[in-house]
Motif scaffolding. Structure first.
Motif, PDB file in Angstrom:
ATOM      1  N   ARG A 109      25.754  30.338  90.795  1.00 43.70           N
ATOM      2  CA  ARG A 109      25.340  29.053  91.363  1.00 43.70           C
ATOM      3  C   ARG A 109      25.240  29.105  92.887  1.00 43.70           C
ATOM      4  O   ARG A 109      24.899  28.101  93.512  1.00 43.70           O
ATOM      5  N   ASP A 110      25.545  30.238  93.451  1.00 44.65           N
ATOM      6  CA  ASP A 110      25.517  30.399  94.910  1.00 44.65           C
ATOM      7  C   ASP A 110      24.755  31.677  95.245  1.00 44.65           C
ATOM      8  O   ASP A 110      25.338  32.666  95.680  1.00 44.65           O
ATOM      9  N   PRO A 111      23.426  31.684  95.023  1.00 42.35           N
ATOM     10  CA  PRO A 111      22.661  32.924  95.198  1.00 42.35           C
ATOM     11  C   PRO A 111      22.555  33.376  96.644  1.00 42.35           C
ATOM     12  O   PRO A 111      22.288  34.546  96.917  1.00 42.35           O
ATOM     13  N   GLY A 112      22.750  32.461  97.587  1.00 40.90           N
ATOM     14  CA  GLY A 112      22.669  32.840  98.993  1.00 40.90           C
ATOM     15  C   GLY A 112      24.028  33.209  99.546  1.00 40.90           C
ATOM     16  O   GLY A 112      24.995  33.440  98.824  1.00 40.90           O
ATOM     17  N   GLY A 113      24.104  33.278 100.854  1.00 37.55           N
ATOM     18  CA  GLY A 113      25.375  33.557 101.504  1.00 37.55           C
ATOM     19  C   GLY A 113      25.686  35.038 101.592  1.00 37.55           C
ATOM     20  O   GLY A 113      24.821  35.901 101.424  1.00 37.55           O
ATOM     21  N   LEU A 114      26.948  35.332 101.868  1.00 44.25           N
ATOM     22  CA  LEU A 114      27.367  36.715 102.053  1.00 44.25           C
ATOM     23  C   LEU A 114      27.301  37.483 100.739  1.00 44.25           C
ATOM     24  O   LEU A 114      27.758  37.015  99.699  1.00 44.25           O
ATOM     25  N   ARG A 115      26.738  38.673 100.815  1.00 49.03           N
ATOM     26  CA  ARG A 115      26.699  39.591  99.678  1.00 49.03           C
ATOM     27  C   ARG A 115      27.219  40.943 100.159  1.00 49.03           C
ATOM     28  O   ARG A 115      27.348  41.188 101.362  1.00 49.03           O
ATOM     29  N   GLY A 116      27.491  41.820  99.211  1.00 48.82           N
ATOM     30  CA  GLY A 116      28.021  43.117  99.593  1.00 48.82           C
ATOM     31  C   GLY A 116      27.501  44.231  98.711  1.00 48.82           C
ATOM     32  O   GLY A 116      26.980  43.999  97.619  1.00 48.82           O
ATOM     33  N   TYR A 117      27.645  45.445  99.205  1.00 44.39           N
ATOM     34  CA  TYR A 117      27.368  46.637  98.403  1.00 44.39           C
ATOM     35  C   TYR A 117      28.430  47.676  98.740  1.00 44.39           C
ATOM     36  O   TYR A 117      29.062  47.626  99.806  1.00 44.39           O
ATOM     37  N   TYR A 118      28.640  48.606  97.828  1.00 42.57           N
ATOM     38  CA  TYR A 118      29.632  49.654  98.026  1.00 42.57           C
ATOM     39  C   TYR A 118      28.963  50.850  98.684  1.00 42.57           C
ATOM     40  O   TYR A 118      27.985  51.395  98.163  1.00 42.57           O
ATOM     41  N   ALA A 119      29.473  51.253  99.848  1.00 35.08           N
ATOM     42  CA  ALA A 119      28.926  52.389 100.592  1.00 35.08           C
ATOM     43  C   ALA A 119      29.727  53.636 100.246  1.00 35.08           C
ATOM     44  O   ALA A 119      30.886  53.777 100.649  1.00 35.08           O
ATOM     45  N   ILE A 120      29.101  54.529  99.513  1.00 34.96           N
ATOM     46  CA  ILE A 120      29.808  55.721  99.060  1.00 34.96           C
ATOM     47  C   ILE A 120      30.074  56.685 100.208  1.00 34.96           C
ATOM     48  O   ILE A 120      30.995  57.511 100.147  1.00 34.96           O
ATOM     49  N   ASN A 121      29.283  56.589 101.298  1.00 37.24           N
ATOM     50  CA  ASN A 121      29.449  57.560 102.382  1.00 37.24           C
ATOM     51  C   ASN A 121      30.772  57.410 103.121  1.00 37.24           C
ATOM     52  O   ASN A 121      31.246  58.365 103.736  1.00 37.24           O
ATOM     53  N   ASP A 122      31.383  56.218 103.095  1.00 36.96           N
ATOM     54  CA  ASP A 122      32.700  56.082 103.720  1.00 36.96           C
ATOM     55  C   ASP A 122      33.638  55.195 102.910  1.00 36.96           C
ATOM     56  O   ASP A 122      34.623  54.691 103.435  1.00 36.96           O
ATOM     57  N   ASP A 123      33.331  55.018 101.610  1.00 28.15           N
ATOM     58  CA  ASP A 123      34.233  54.305 100.702  1.00 28.15           C
ATOM     59  C   ASP A 123      34.561  52.914 101.237  1.00 28.15           C
ATOM     60  O   ASP A 123      35.720  52.523 101.348  1.00 28.15           O
ATOM     61  N   SER A 124      33.508  52.157 101.569  1.00 31.00           N
ATOM     62  CA  SER A 124      33.716  50.823 102.125  1.00 31.00           C
ATOM     63  C   SER A 124      32.764  49.836 101.467  1.00 31.00           C
ATOM     64  O   SER A 124      31.789  50.220 100.818  1.00 31.00           O
ATOM     65  N   CYS A 125      33.055  48.558 101.647  1.00 26.33           N
ATOM     66  CA  CYS A 125      32.139  47.505 101.228  1.00 26.33           C
ATOM     67  C   CYS A 125      31.455  46.957 102.472  1.00 26.33           C
ATOM     68  O   CYS A 125      32.122  46.518 103.412  1.00 26.33           O
ATOM     69  N   GLN A 126      30.140  46.993 102.477  1.00 27.55           N
ATOM     70  CA  GLN A 126      29.366  46.534 103.619  1.00 27.55           C
ATOM     71  C   GLN A 126      28.687  45.209 103.294  1.00 27.55           C
ATOM     72  O   GLN A 126      28.311  44.949 102.155  1.00 27.55           O
ATOM     73  N   VAL A 127      28.500  44.398 104.322  1.00 30.00           N
ATOM     74  CA  VAL A 127      28.062  43.025 104.138  1.00 30.00           C
ATOM     75  C   VAL A 127      26.609  42.833 104.564  1.00 30.00           C
ATOM     76  O   VAL A 127      26.112  43.520 105.459  1.00 30.00           O
ATOM     77  N   PHE A 128      25.933  41.921 103.899  1.00 30.92           N
ATOM     78  CA  PHE A 128      24.651  41.390 104.352  1.00 30.92           C
ATOM     79  C   PHE A 128      24.596  39.941 103.895  1.00 30.92           C
ATOM     80  O   PHE A 128      25.450  39.484 103.127  1.00 30.92           O
TER      81      PHE A 128
END
Length: 382
Positions: A109-128
């Motif tokens: 119900r909240d398609p906008g806003g902050l989203r994330g993906y898992y960055a395998i190159n440094d084992d982190s979650c990055q935001v967009f």
């Protein structure tokens, strides 16, 4: 139609024996400067236990489930970074984690806003950040356009964790990418842009032939940087007051005239500069604008000159009054870009690359570099 593979031979470069300056680099030197401190949950707390579970599951999950976990993780990070978390937040996050664990989407119900993906190159979650279309149109079968908004550098918060700027508009999705802070959208910052685009294309109805790059100042540098390396992924770019090579930072660095490796360093830096790959814009239209009194206006002027010399015809360059960055509203930028579509099979392709990472465009691929530290170039027709 078959993909064309072309073997290229490049000119020779002579290097001095050894690179002692590499030995002087600290073992823990970061790829980019450190971020501002990201607050962590109190050890042993309910939130710390939840975050540990999310991180564990992230490394096991794939696809949509992994992106949902990454989105939950970056939203937790954002709240900790800005205001801190209370009991109500933790309860909501636990509920969201449970829903993801049983295959549901807590953000439906909240398609906008902050989203994330898992960055395998440094084992982190990055935001967009995702901005759905303001007019909420019914997407056609081909999907809706996607506008990629890249932020500027700033001066007092270069590496804070959440540098995002973007605005919604009618008829298109907009995403604001973080680009690992203020890294000129190079290296892992370039990876960040592509990964965010991939995530949005996987989860939203996006037309892959209508993905546009936009940005001002360092964001315009990102338009040049990402567009030059992956022209086949985009339909057009809008760049306002960006730098095009490392000389933009020359005032901040004191070069040693006796440096035995100065020429090598200059060569390496040159290979990170988008102006060195201007030929790749042959099939990627660019709208370039720059404040006429800006100290970096020479960068856009040089890029326009290089585009013209390379035979690129589908670009415009405008000098304007005003401030360093005076980006047009997103709706106006979209109006200027919306007529362009990616042509996956252009008749002629010019491709210059210095790395296998950027060695494919449209229907051609560079399969071998004979000389290190030398770009390979091709100019082919179907």
């Amino acid at each position: 139609m078959h993909r064309c593979f072309i073997l290229l031979f490049c000119s020779t470069v002579t290097l001095a024996d050894g690179l002692p300056w590499l030995d002087d680099l600290p073992a823990n030197a970061p790829l980019i400067e450190y971020y501002d401190e990201q607050p962590l949950p109190e050890p042993g707390s309910k939130l710390a236990v939840l975050v540990d579970r999310i991180d564990r599951d992230l490394r096991r999950a794939t696809g949509f489930a992994q992106r949902l976990l990454a989105t939950l993780r970056v939203r937790i990070n954002y709240r900790l970074y800005t205001t801190g978390a209370d009991a109500t937040d933790i309860t909501a996050w636990q509920r969201a984690y449970t829903e993801i664990s049983i295959g549901r989407n807590p953000f439906e119900r909240d398609p906008g806003g902050l989203r994330g993906y898992y960055a395998i190159n440094d084992d982190s979650c990055q935001v967009f950040k995702v901005f759905p279309p303001k007019d909420n149109p019914q997407p056609p079968k081909s999907g809706l356009p996607l506008i990629v908004s890249m932020h500027g550098h700033g001066w007092q918060d270069w590496y804070r964790p959440f540098q995002l700027e973007g605005y919604s508009t009618d008829g298109a999705y907009v995403i604001s990418v973080h680009g690992r802070g203020s890294a000129d959208f190079k290296w892992i910052a370039e990876d960040d842009v592509l990964a965010a685009i991939d995530a949005v294309q996987a989860d939203f109805p996006i037309d892959p032939s209508r993905v546009y790059l936009t940005g001002g100042s360092m964001g315009a540098t990102g338009v040049f940087q990402v567009g030059a390396h992956y022209p086949h992924r985009f339909a057009a770019g809008f760049a306002d007051s960006g730098n095009t090579d490392i000389t933009a930072w020359s005032d901040f660095e004191a070069e040693d005239p006796a440096d035995a490796y100065g020429a090598l360093r200059a060569r390496l830096r040159g290979l990170t500069s988008p102006i060195a790959f201007a030929e790749n814009f042959l099939n990627l239209p660019l709208i370039i604008t720059h404040c006429k009194t800006d100290s970096t206006v020479v960068h856009s002027q040089r890029m326009a000159k290089r585009l013209r010399a390379a035979g690129c015809r589908d670009y415009t360059f405008t000098l304007r009054d005003g401030e360093h960055v005076d980006l047009q509203p997103m709706a106006d930028r979209f109006d200027a870009l919306r007529r362009f579509r990616t042509n996956p099979w252009p008749y002629r392709v010019m491709l210059k690359a210095a790395s296998y990472r950027q060695a494919t465009a449209y229907w051609v691929t560079i399969r071998h570099f004979e000389r290190r530290l030398e770009p390979a170039e091709l100019d082919v027709r179907r």
